[in-house]
Scaffold this active site. Structure first.
Site, PDB file in Angstrom:
ATOM      1  N   ASP A   1       0.881  -1.167   0.000  1.00 40.13           N
ATOM      2  CA  ASP A   1       0.000   0.000   0.000  1.00 40.13           C
ATOM      3  C   ASP A   1       0.915   1.212   0.000  1.00 40.13           C
ATOM      4  OD1 ASP A   1      -1.555   2.184   0.639  1.00 40.13           O
ATOM      5  OD2 ASP A   1      -2.750   1.134   2.149  1.00 40.13           O
TER       6      ASP A   1
ATOM      7  N   SER B   1      -0.006  11.646 -16.268  1.00 42.75           N
ATOM      8  CA  SER B   1      -1.337  11.879 -16.803  1.00 42.75           C
ATOM      9  C   SER B   1      -1.389  13.217 -17.515  1.00 42.75           C
ATOM     10  CB  SER B   1      -2.340  11.872 -15.648  1.00 42.75           C
ATOM     11  OG  SER B   1      -3.605  12.285 -16.104  1.00 42.75           O
TER      12      SER B   1
ATOM     13  N   TYR C   1      -7.179  16.141  -8.389  1.00 38.93           N
ATOM     14  CA  TYR C   1      -6.451  15.130  -9.167  1.00 38.93           C
ATOM     15  C   TYR C   1      -5.313  15.802  -9.938  1.00 38.93           C
ATOM     16  CZ  TYR C   1      -5.410  11.530 -12.625  1.00 38.93           C
ATOM     17  OH  TYR C   1      -4.759  10.611 -13.430  1.00 38.93           O
TER      18      TYR C   1
ATOM     19  N   LYS D   1      -1.238  15.324  -9.717  1.00 40.83           N
ATOM     20  CA  LYS D   1      -0.432  14.865 -10.855  1.00 40.83           C
ATOM     21  C   LYS D   1       0.570  15.939 -11.316  1.00 40.83           C
ATOM     22  CE  LYS D   1      -2.032  10.657 -11.434  1.00 40.83           C
ATOM     23  NZ  LYS D   1      -1.178   9.467 -11.279  1.00 40.83           N
TER      24      LYS D   1
END
Ligand code: NAD
Length: 293
Positions: A63, A140, A153, A157
């Site tokens: 994890d 991304s 998000y 990124k």
């Protein structure tokens, strides 16, 4: 000697496909440590590699938000070296910013940013000591340009881009190459796994009507983009292989050339306004069927 590759987030999507491809290499060039947060999800990976020999694949629990779990996985690598670290695990978050709780925002940053950085951190001393290494990060389009309703998000990124670029400058001195594999939409579990405000959610009811209507338009746009332009994980894996097999890998690889023109106004018009105008037009000037109004 086998090339030891450790990959995060292998229970689905890009991580799973990359693990399968490398572990299935006919010459058995790679020893893959496919790691995942929840080992109960390993069946899918095992199904894909049926018949493979044990000498190319091991599955480990990891994890990336739990430092001890990262260190335990690292210590279970039998070869005591990792030649290629692939930081791939990540989660999405979509919806009006006002509808996001602090705990949710923190979670996204914890996985995408701190999880990625602390994974790299754990493997750096080993790579420095062995005098070589590769760090590949699934990047991304949301790390290169802002996208509405993806603020947190994109923040996570973008932050990964900054961390990787900073590291790349230093790590040249250690013969360690850092590369980002920049993806646009990819057909994976990403959309199912991401946290998304849904039209009936109570958190959304508190948001003003104009934002909600723009969010509806965005969701339609997003659905259309995934339907029309999403790549398969095999396409992404090919780009990973280019980076892995290159003797002098680039810092950035784009999995899809269609991504580049969207970002280019950010470079040609440095004040940023052209990109914002273009993107707003692309996303919000549609009639819901994807046709320009
Ligand atoms: P996915 O949801 O199938 O895979 C992500 C994986 O990360 C899952 O297996 C998930 O279990 C794992 N993960 C989440 N939290 C974790 C944690 N704390 N520790 C370990 N693993 C964890 O989606 P995917 O598309 O394969 O995503 C892989 C990467 O690609 C992500 O970093 C994502 O941001 C990036 N990406 C995806 C797309 C897309 O459209 N699918 C586009 C650009 C970038």
């Amino acid at each position: 000697e086998q090339i030891v590759v450790l990959i995060t987030g292998c229970s689905s999507g890009i991580g799973l496909s990359l693990a399968v491809r490398l572990a299935s290499d006919p010459a058995k060039m790679y020893k893959v440590y496919a790691t995942m947060r929840n080992l109960a999800k390993k069946e899918r990976l095992l199904d894909c590699v049926k018949g493979l020999h044990k000498d190319t694949l091991d599955i480990l629990q990891m994890d990336i938000t739990d430092q001890q779990s990262i260190l335990d996985a690292r210590d279970r690598v039998r070869e005591k070296r990792v030649n290629i670290l692939v930081c791939n695990a990540g989660v999405g978050l979509m919806g009006p910013l006002e509808a996001q709780s602090l705990a949710t925002m923190r979670r996204i940053l914890e996985v995408n940013l701190l999880g990625t950085i602390s994974t790299i951190q754990a493997f750096l001393p080993g790579m420095k000591a062995q005098g070589h290494g590769r760090v590949l990060v699934t990047g991304s389009i949301g790390g290169l340009q802002g996208l509405p309703f993806n603020e947190v998000y994109c923040a996570s990124k973008f932050a990964v881009e900054g961390a990787c670029e900073s590291l790349a400058i230093l790590l040249q001195h250690f013969n360690i190459h850092v590369s980002l594999i920049e993806c646009g939409p990819v057909n994976t579990d990403f959309l199912d796994n991401l946290q998304r405000a849904e039209p009936g959610d109570s958190s959304l009811q508190q948001v003003d009507a104009h934002t909600r209507s723009l969010y509806d338009t965005y969701l339609q746009h997003c659905g259309m983009v995934f339907q029309n332009a999403a790549q398969d994980t095999e396409d992404i894996v090919k780009v990973f292989l280019d980076a892995i097999q290159s003797s002098n890998p680039a810092f950035r690889y784009y999995t899809n050339n269609a991504l580049i023109p969207l970002s280019s106004p950010k470079i040609s018009a440095l004040d940023g306004s052209q990109y914002i105008r273009n993107m707003s037009k692309i996303i919000f000037s549609t009639n819901g069927k994807g046709e320009q109004k």
